[in-house]
Design a protein around this motif. Structure first.
Motif, PDB file in Angstrom:
ATOM      1  N   LEU A   3     -11.340  45.614  45.507  1.00  0.00           N
ATOM      2  CA  LEU A   3     -12.213  46.735  45.157  1.00  0.00           C
ATOM      3  C   LEU A   3     -13.443  46.709  46.059  1.00  0.00           C
ATOM      4  CD1 LEU A   3     -12.018  46.539  41.285  1.00  0.00           C
ATOM      5  CD2 LEU A   3     -11.738  48.654  42.569  1.00  0.00           C
ATOM      6  N   LEU A   4     -13.588  47.742  46.874  1.00  0.00           N
ATOM      7  CA  LEU A   4     -14.758  47.865  47.729  1.00  0.00           C
ATOM      8  C   LEU A   4     -15.809  48.699  47.009  1.00  0.00           C
ATOM      9  CD1 LEU A   4     -13.130  48.698  51.199  1.00  0.00           C
ATOM     10  CD2 LEU A   4     -13.594  46.449  50.176  1.00  0.00           C
ATOM     11  N   GLY A   5     -17.017  48.176  46.910  1.00  0.00           N
ATOM     12  CA  GLY A   5     -18.116  48.938  46.340  1.00  0.00           C
ATOM     13  C   GLY A   5     -18.752  49.807  47.415  1.00  0.00           C
ATOM     14  N   VAL A   6     -18.687  51.115  47.260  1.00  0.00           N
ATOM     15  CA  VAL A   6     -19.141  52.038  48.304  1.00  0.00           C
ATOM     16  C   VAL A   6     -20.181  53.009  47.750  1.00  0.00           C
ATOM     17  CG1 VAL A   6     -16.936  51.854  49.487  1.00  0.00           C
ATOM     18  CG2 VAL A   6     -17.293  53.722  47.877  1.00  0.00           C
ATOM     19  N   ASP A   7     -20.983  53.586  48.636  1.00  0.00           N
ATOM     20  CA  ASP A   7     -22.013  54.533  48.216  1.00  0.00           C
ATOM     21  C   ASP A   7     -21.425  55.879  47.805  1.00  0.00           C
ATOM     22  OD1 ASP A   7     -24.154  52.864  48.443  1.00  0.00           O
ATOM     23  OD2 ASP A   7     -24.782  53.551  50.418  1.00  0.00           O
ATOM     24  N   ASP A   8     -20.408  56.343  48.525  1.00  0.00           N
ATOM     25  CA  ASP A   8     -19.839  57.667  48.292  1.00  0.00           C
ATOM     26  C   ASP A   8     -18.315  57.544  48.244  1.00  0.00           C
ATOM     27  OD1 ASP A   8     -18.883  60.325  48.449  1.00  0.00           O
ATOM     28  OD2 ASP A   8     -20.616  60.969  49.631  1.00  0.00           O
ATOM     29  N   VAL A   9     -17.757  57.477  47.032  1.00  0.00           N
ATOM     30  CA  VAL A   9     -16.322  57.279  46.880  1.00  0.00           C
ATOM     31  C   VAL A   9     -15.536  58.422  47.511  1.00  0.00           C
ATOM     32  CG1 VAL A   9     -14.431  57.144  45.211  1.00  0.00           C
ATOM     33  CG2 VAL A   9     -16.526  55.830  44.823  1.00  0.00           C
ATOM     34  N   LYS A  10     -15.957  59.660  47.295  1.00  0.00           N
ATOM     35  CA  LYS A  10     -15.220  60.806  47.826  1.00  0.00           C
ATOM     36  C   LYS A  10     -15.166  60.779  49.343  1.00  0.00           C
ATOM     37  CE  LYS A  10     -15.969  64.104  44.040  1.00  0.00           C
ATOM     38  NZ  LYS A  10     -16.542  65.419  43.674  1.00  0.00           N
ATOM     39  N   ALA A  11     -16.306  60.508  49.976  1.00  0.00           N
ATOM     40  CA  ALA A  11     -16.350  60.499  51.437  1.00  0.00           C
ATOM     41  C   ALA A  11     -15.524  59.348  52.004  1.00  0.00           C
ATOM     42  CB  ALA A  11     -17.795  60.396  51.921  1.00  0.00           C
ATOM     43  N   THR A  12     -15.625  58.175  51.394  1.00  0.00           N
ATOM     44  CA  THR A  12     -14.863  57.027  51.888  1.00  0.00           C
ATOM     45  C   THR A  12     -13.380  57.225  51.647  1.00  0.00           C
ATOM     46  OG1 THR A  12     -16.759  55.610  51.433  1.00  0.00           O
ATOM     47  CG2 THR A  12     -14.657  54.523  51.807  1.00  0.00           C
ATOM     48  N   LYS A  25     -17.754  52.881  42.913  1.00  0.00           N
ATOM     49  CA  LYS A  25     -19.179  53.006  43.206  1.00  0.00           C
ATOM     50  C   LYS A  25     -19.813  51.620  43.220  1.00  0.00           C
ATOM     51  CE  LYS A  25     -21.715  56.172  43.147  1.00  0.00           C
ATOM     52  NZ  LYS A  25     -22.378  56.960  44.239  1.00  0.00           N
ATOM     53  N   ARG A  26     -20.610  51.358  44.250  1.00  0.00           N
ATOM     54  CA  ARG A  26     -21.170  50.020  44.436  1.00  0.00           C
ATOM     55  C   ARG A  26     -21.951  49.538  43.213  1.00  0.00           C
ATOM     56  NH1 ARG A  26     -22.993  46.436  48.564  1.00  0.00           N
ATOM     57  NH2 ARG A  26     -24.835  45.305  47.877  1.00  0.00           N
ATOM     58  N   ARG A  27     -22.850  50.358  42.715  1.00  0.00           N
ATOM     59  CA  ARG A  27     -23.668  49.934  41.578  1.00  0.00           C
ATOM     60  C   ARG A  27     -22.816  49.783  40.319  1.00  0.00           C
ATOM     61  NH1 ARG A  27     -28.790  49.232  42.319  1.00  0.00           N
ATOM     62  NH2 ARG A  27     -29.778  50.063  44.192  1.00  0.00           N
ATOM     63  N   GLY A  28     -21.825  50.657  40.148  1.00  0.00           N
ATOM     64  CA  GLY A  28     -20.937  50.531  39.011  1.00  0.00           C
ATOM     65  C   GLY A  28     -20.115  49.258  39.075  1.00  0.00           C
ATOM     66  N   LEU A  29     -19.673  48.892  40.272  1.00  0.00           N
ATOM     67  CA  LEU A  29     -18.896  47.666  40.439  1.00  0.00           C
ATOM     68  C   LEU A  29     -19.747  46.446  40.129  1.00  0.00           C
ATOM     69  CD1 LEU A  29     -16.286  46.263  41.267  1.00  0.00           C
ATOM     70  CD2 LEU A  29     -17.044  46.400  43.657  1.00  0.00           C
ATOM     71  N   ALA A  30     -20.973  46.427  40.645  1.00  0.00           N
ATOM     72  CA  ALA A  30     -21.866  45.304  40.371  1.00  0.00           C
ATOM     73  C   ALA A  30     -22.123  45.179  38.867  1.00  0.00           C
ATOM     74  CB  ALA A  30     -23.180  45.487  41.119  1.00  0.00           C
ATOM     75  N   ARG A  31     -22.338  46.302  38.214  1.00  0.00           N
ATOM     76  CA  ARG A  31     -22.582  46.280  36.767  1.00  0.00           C
ATOM     77  C   ARG A  31     -21.365  45.737  36.023  1.00  0.00           C
ATOM     78  NH1 ARG A  31     -24.429  50.931  36.606  1.00  0.00           N
ATOM     79  NH2 ARG A  31     -22.505  52.077  36.182  1.00  0.00           N
ATOM     80  N   ASP A  32     -20.169  46.132  36.443  1.00  0.00           N
ATOM     81  CA  ASP A  32     -18.945  45.663  35.812  1.00  0.00           C
ATOM     82  C   ASP A  32     -18.777  44.158  35.983  1.00  0.00           C
ATOM     83  OD1 ASP A  32     -16.291  46.153  34.539  1.00  0.00           O
ATOM     84  OD2 ASP A  32     -15.550  45.493  36.470  1.00  0.00           O
ATOM     85  N   LEU A  33     -19.243  43.626  37.100  1.00  0.00           N
ATOM     86  CA  LEU A  33     -19.108  42.193  37.397  1.00  0.00           C
ATOM     87  C   LEU A  33     -20.243  41.368  36.799  1.00  0.00           C
ATOM     88  CD1 LEU A  33     -18.069  42.486  41.152  1.00  0.00           C
ATOM     89  CD2 LEU A  33     -16.562  42.108  39.183  1.00  0.00           C
ATOM     90  N   GLY A  34     -21.308  42.035  36.349  1.00  0.00           N
ATOM     91  CA  GLY A  34     -22.427  41.325  35.752  1.00  0.00           C
ATOM     92  C   GLY A  34     -23.395  40.740  36.755  1.00  0.00           C
ATOM     93  N   VAL A  35     -23.541  41.406  37.932  1.00  0.00           N
ATOM     94  CA  VAL A  35     -24.464  40.917  38.956  1.00  0.00           C
ATOM     95  C   VAL A  35     -25.363  42.063  39.420  1.00  0.00           C
ATOM     96  CG1 VAL A  35     -22.860  39.144  39.761  1.00  0.00           C
ATOM     97  CG2 VAL A  35     -22.823  41.410  40.840  1.00  0.00           C
ATOM     98  N   ALA A  77     -15.533  26.977  40.292  1.00  0.00           N
ATOM     99  CA  ALA A  77     -16.073  28.327  40.167  1.00  0.00           C
ATOM    100  C   ALA A  77     -17.137  28.397  39.071  1.00  0.00           C
ATOM    101  CB  ALA A  77     -14.956  29.321  39.858  1.00  0.00           C
ATOM    102  N   THR A  78     -17.978  29.420  39.159  1.00  0.00           N
ATOM    103  CA  THR A  78     -18.997  29.701  38.152  1.00  0.00           C
ATOM    104  C   THR A  78     -18.574  30.923  37.346  1.00  0.00           C
ATOM    105  OG1 THR A  78     -20.746  28.855  39.597  1.00  0.00           O
ATOM    106  CG2 THR A  78     -21.423  30.291  37.780  1.00  0.00           C
ATOM    107  N   VAL A  79     -18.705  30.870  36.041  1.00  0.00           N
ATOM    108  CA  VAL A  79     -18.364  32.019  35.197  1.00  0.00           C
ATOM    109  C   VAL A  79     -19.513  33.018  35.215  1.00  0.00           C
ATOM    110  CG1 VAL A  79     -17.843  32.799  32.859  1.00  0.00           C
ATOM    111  CG2 VAL A  79     -16.859  30.662  33.700  1.00  0.00           C
ATOM    112  N   LEU A  80     -19.234  34.253  35.654  1.00  0.00           N
ATOM    113  CA  LEU A  80     -20.223  35.328  35.613  1.00  0.00           C
ATOM    114  C   LEU A  80     -20.110  36.126  34.322  1.00  0.00           C
ATOM    115  CD1 LEU A  80     -20.039  36.696  39.274  1.00  0.00           C
ATOM    116  CD2 LEU A  80     -21.612  35.005  38.317  1.00  0.00           C
ATOM    117  N   LYS A  81     -18.872  36.298  33.842  1.00  0.00           N
ATOM    118  CA  LYS A  81     -18.610  36.950  32.563  1.00  0.00           C
ATOM    119  C   LYS A  81     -17.491  36.192  31.869  1.00  0.00           C
ATOM    120  CE  LYS A  81     -19.918  41.844  32.714  1.00  0.00           C
ATOM    121  NZ  LYS A  81     -19.383  43.228  32.571  1.00  0.00           N
ATOM    122  N   PRO A  82     -17.758  35.573  30.734  1.00  0.00           N
ATOM    123  CA  PRO A  82     -16.686  34.875  30.016  1.00  0.00           C
ATOM    124  C   PRO A  82     -15.581  35.854  29.639  1.00  0.00           C
ATOM    125  CG  PRO A  82     -18.850  34.307  29.134  1.00  0.00           C
ATOM    126  CD  PRO A  82     -19.062  35.448  30.068  1.00  0.00           C
ATOM    127  N   ALA A  83     -14.348  35.369  29.628  1.00  0.00           N
ATOM    128  CA  ALA A  83     -13.222  36.218  29.246  1.00  0.00           C
ATOM    129  C   ALA A  83     -13.411  36.707  27.814  1.00  0.00           C
ATOM    130  CB  ALA A  83     -11.914  35.451  29.382  1.00  0.00           C
TER     131      ALA A  83
END
Length: 230
Positions: free
Chosen positions: A134-143, A179-189, A86-92
């Motif tokens: 965790l699914l990254g989605v555009d509209d959490v409320k609607a999904t 939220k998709r963009r929030g999830l990506a930001r949390d993962l560092g991608v 595996a590749t480290v995206l965010k060190p622990a």
């Protein structure tokens, strides 16, 4: 760009039968290598693997998150993943909510390993307390409304930012929305991605696809991945 899949179109909640998450299948290009990796990582009993050449670039729109007992166990899982390729995206590291790190499997799937504990109360183990898809989605409320309409029970909800559902009786994985963009930001991608999500959710009803392109199909039972020698 939100990813698209070639699965069947969205089924409206008003006409859908009740469903629950029963399995999670990761699509990989090299099935034998993926079996070796997930066995070494220690999560082979939580996911199914399927060979696929589906095109995918960038962020696939989801992560699988492991919750464990303490920082030493986080480090043990991250080390096992890295040793297996595996590749480290965010060190622990420590954060406001605890301790955790992010790795990307050789097949491209992103995994987060975390604990709410800031200090160890015992030695590292190989035990997993919880696995969340965790699914990254555009509209959490609607999904969230869509899945609730299909029979999933909401157990946590934080406005339009996050929602979590009760686990299915036969699934070792819990489903949640972010939220998709929030999830990506949390993962560092970067949040952009195209092509297939390279993941399929097993349900207890007929196949359908949600508004963000995540495909569900008839569930297959979870079983340990075979060893390379088998």
């Amino acid at each position: 760009m939100v990813m698209a899949t070639t699965a069947s179109p969205v089924t409206t909640a008003s006409t859908a039968a009740l469903t629950s998450l029963a399995s999670v299948t990761i699509e990989v290009a090299d099935l034998e290598a993926a079996h070796r990796f997930y066995s070494a990582f220690g999560v082979d009993t939580y996911v199914l693997l399927r060979a696929s050449e589906a095109h995918s670039t960038g962020f696939r729109g989801f992560t699988l998150a492991l919750t464990v007992s303490g920082p030493a166990t986080v480090d043990a899982f991250v080390a096992a993943a890295v040793d297996a390729g595996a590749t480290v995206l965010k060190p622990a590291a420590k954060s406001l909510w605890g301790y955790g790190g992010v790795v990307q499997a050789p097949d491209g799937t992103i995994w987060k390993v975390a604990t709410s504990a800031r200090k160890d109360t015992g030695p590292a183990t190989r035990e997993i307390d919880e696995v969340v898809l965790l699914l990254g989605v555009d509209d959490v409320k609607a999904t969230k409304r869509f899945y609730a309409g299909r029979g999933l029970t909401v157990t946590k909800s934080f406005g339009g930012k996050y929602a979590e559902f009760a686990p299915g009786q036969s699934s070792p994985v819990k489903l949640a929305l972010y939220k998709r963009r929030g999830l990506a930001r949390d993962l560092g991608v970067p949040a952009d991605g195209t092509g297939s999500h390279r993941i399929v959710l097993g349900g207890t009803t007929s196949p359908f696809t949600d508004a963000d392109g995540f495909a569900w199909e008839a569930a297959a039972p979870i079983a340990p991945a075979p060893s390379a020698a088998s």
